[in-house]
Design an enzyme around this catalytic site. Structure first.
Site, mmCIF file in Angstrom:
data_model
loop_
_atom_site.group_PDB
_atom_site.id
_atom_site.type_symbol
_atom_site.label_atom_id
_atom_site.label_comp_id
_atom_site.label_asym_id
_atom_site.label_seq_id
_atom_site.Cartn_x
_atom_site.Cartn_y
_atom_site.Cartn_z
ATOM 1 N N GLN A 12 0.763 -1.283 -0.033
ATOM 2 C CA GLN A 12 -0.107 -0.130 0.072
ATOM 3 C C GLN A 12 0.779 1.354 0.211
ATOM 4 O O GLN A 12 1.950 1.191 0.453
ATOM 5 C CB GLN A 12 -1.074 0.042 1.085
ATOM 6 C CG GLN A 12 -2.010 -0.840 1.070
ATOM 7 C CD GLN A 12 -3.035 -0.657 2.394
ATOM 8 O OE1 GLN A 12 -3.130 -1.700 3.001
ATOM 9 N NE2 GLN A 12 -3.483 0.318 2.468
ATOM 10 N N SER A 92 4.995 -6.357 2.820
ATOM 11 C CA SER A 92 3.660 -6.334 3.226
ATOM 12 C C SER A 92 2.524 -7.198 2.650
ATOM 13 O O SER A 92 2.741 -8.170 1.997
ATOM 14 C CB SER A 92 3.290 -4.966 3.683
ATOM 15 O OG SER A 92 2.031 -4.971 4.473
ATOM 16 N N LEU A 93 1.462 -6.398 2.033
ATOM 17 C CA LEU A 93 0.619 -6.701 0.846
ATOM 18 C C LEU A 93 1.347 -7.419 -0.121
ATOM 19 O O LEU A 93 0.909 -8.367 -0.863
ATOM 20 C CB LEU A 93 -0.430 -5.772 0.684
ATOM 21 C CG LEU A 93 -0.890 -5.932 -0.777
ATOM 22 C CD1 LEU A 93 -2.083 -7.074 -0.368
ATOM 23 C CD2 LEU A 93 -1.649 -4.487 -1.460
ATOM 24 N N ARG A 117 -8.395 -9.476 4.373
ATOM 25 C CA ARG A 117 -7.292 -8.990 5.054
ATOM 26 C C ARG A 117 -7.630 -7.373 5.317
ATOM 27 O O ARG A 117 -7.521 -6.848 6.416
ATOM 28 C CB ARG A 117 -6.117 -9.290 4.375
ATOM 29 C CG ARG A 117 -4.826 -8.884 5.019
ATOM 30 C CD ARG A 117 -3.577 -9.259 4.239
ATOM 31 N NE ARG A 117 -2.247 -8.722 4.562
ATOM 32 C CZ ARG A 117 -1.718 -7.828 4.613
ATOM 33 N NH1 ARG A 117 -2.069 -6.862 3.834
ATOM 34 N NH2 ARG A 117 -0.362 -7.562 4.961
ATOM 35 N N HIS A 203 0.477 -3.961 10.837
ATOM 36 C CA HIS A 203 1.618 -4.705 11.445
ATOM 37 C C HIS A 203 1.778 -4.582 13.045
ATOM 38 O O HIS A 203 2.845 -5.164 13.248
ATOM 39 C CB HIS A 203 2.827 -4.435 10.559
ATOM 40 C CG HIS A 203 2.662 -5.096 9.141
ATOM 41 N ND1 HIS A 203 2.645 -6.491 8.766
ATOM 42 C CD2 HIS A 203 2.469 -4.385 8.051
ATOM 43 C CE1 HIS A 203 2.586 -6.327 7.648
ATOM 44 N NE2 HIS A 203 2.413 -5.196 6.860
ATOM 45 N N GLN A 252 2.227 -12.547 9.834
ATOM 46 C CA GLN A 252 2.760 -11.256 9.088
ATOM 47 C C GLN A 252 1.613 -10.105 9.280
ATOM 48 O O GLN A 252 2.067 -8.826 9.426
ATOM 49 C CB GLN A 252 2.743 -11.514 7.370
ATOM 50 C CG GLN A 252 3.578 -10.521 6.917
ATOM 51 C CD GLN A 252 2.288 -9.760 5.467
ATOM 52 O OE1 GLN A 252 1.389 -9.627 5.537
ATOM 53 N NE2 GLN A 252 3.157 -9.695 4.460
#
Length: 313
Positions: A12, A92-93, A117, A203, A252
């Site tokens: 993102q 991340s994503l 998510r 996170h 994660q």
């Protein structure tokens, strides 16, 4: 001889209205947009092309849209060059994008998963109750210690969550905890403590409820063999078994993105070039700051694809 290279996929923050326009009618991009629209039951191509920006920036849209755009760029690369990376990772994503590129998940499986998510993350903490700051100019371990001090003094949740480069670490937690840590870290010598325009403290351990929702869904998903290894964020490791993949993706969601170590792990595999695949140039910049010996570039449109292919030799 072609250099050994890895692909890394952004998360993102790199989204922009019209981010795939430069590809025009590239068949692989069109195919990916059609596949994504079918998987989510809405016109993803129109959202990417026309926005509006506030809709594109909603977490529940941003996560599936960035996954779609990353895979569109990856498929265009494969169609134009046929050169498969030796390894991959995602920020991340972006880890989900890397797993789709490697064939562990199909795009049709991954898109509803990342939308869930995103929804779960948004619901885990009320808007305005959490915050994230980018701390610039301090070593990651100093930032981690500052967060621990802020948490102890305030009784709030605040953690170092994205180790982006040697002098940039993102912190996340409750609004009060983040403000306290930012104040302490500035006093400790941080050049800047920048509040990030995000809707949830990603996170951090405050995302645990979201992770539980995700875990239930992950249990239903089957994974295929990977065409190349994907180094994950949470353990800086390659996980191949379905159970290990499910567990890593679950953790994660509420654990740190260890990006500095991920890039170092890719280099340790003998890779000399790291190519950011998808919109934006954030990761390519991080790679240079992590290790100046690594060659980095982007694949986000036909011109950058041609440059990346030339760089590999």
């Amino acid at each position: 001889m072609t250099a050994k290279f890895a692909f890394v996929f952004p998360g993102q923050g790199s989204q922009a209205v019209g981010m795939l326009d430069a590809w025009g009618d590239h068949p692989e991009v069109l195919r990916t947009l059609a596949e994504a629209s079918e998987a989510l039951g809405e016109d993803i191509g129109a959202l990417i092309k026309n926005g509006p920006k506030d809709q594109l920036d909603l977490t529940t849209n941003t996560q599936p849209v960035m996954l779609t755009a990353g895979i569109a760029c990856y498929r265009a690369w494969m169609a134009e060059t046929g050169l498969q990376p030796s390894a991959a990772a995602g920020h991340s994503l972006g880890e989900y994008t890397a797993l789709v590129a490697a064939g562990a998940l199909s795009l049709g499986q991954a898109l509803p998963l990342v939308r869930l998510r995103a929804q779960a993350m948004q619901q885990a903490v009320p808007v305005g109750a959490g915050a994230m700051y980018a701390i610039l100019g301090l070593d990651g371990e100093v930032v981690r210690a500052g967060c621990a001090q802020a948490a102890a003094e305030s009784g709030e949740v605040i953690e170092a969550v994205n180790f982006n480069d040697p002098k940039q670490t993102v912190i996340a937690g409750s609004k009060a905890g983040a403000e306290k840590a930012a104040e302490l870290l500035k006093a400790a010598g941080a050049k800047r403590a920048l509040p990030l325009p995000v809707s949830a403290p990603f996170h951090s351990s405050l995302m645990k409820p979201a992770a539980e929702v995700l875990r239930t869904k992950l249990a239903e998903i089957s994974f295929a063999a990977q065409a190349f290894p994907v180094v994950n964020n949470i353990d800086v490791a390659v996980t191949e078994s379905a159970d290990a993949l499910r567990d890593a993706l679950y953790r994660q969601a509420f654990g740190p993105v260890r990006w500095v170590e991920v890039v170092q792990a890719l280099k340790a595999r003998g890779l000399t070039h790291i190519i950011e695949c998808g919109p934006g140039k954030v990761l390519a910049g991080m790679v240079k700051r992590i290790d100046a010996e690594l060659q980095s570039c982007t694949v986000l449109d036909p011109a950058s694809l041609a440059e990346a292919k030339n760089l590999l030799g």
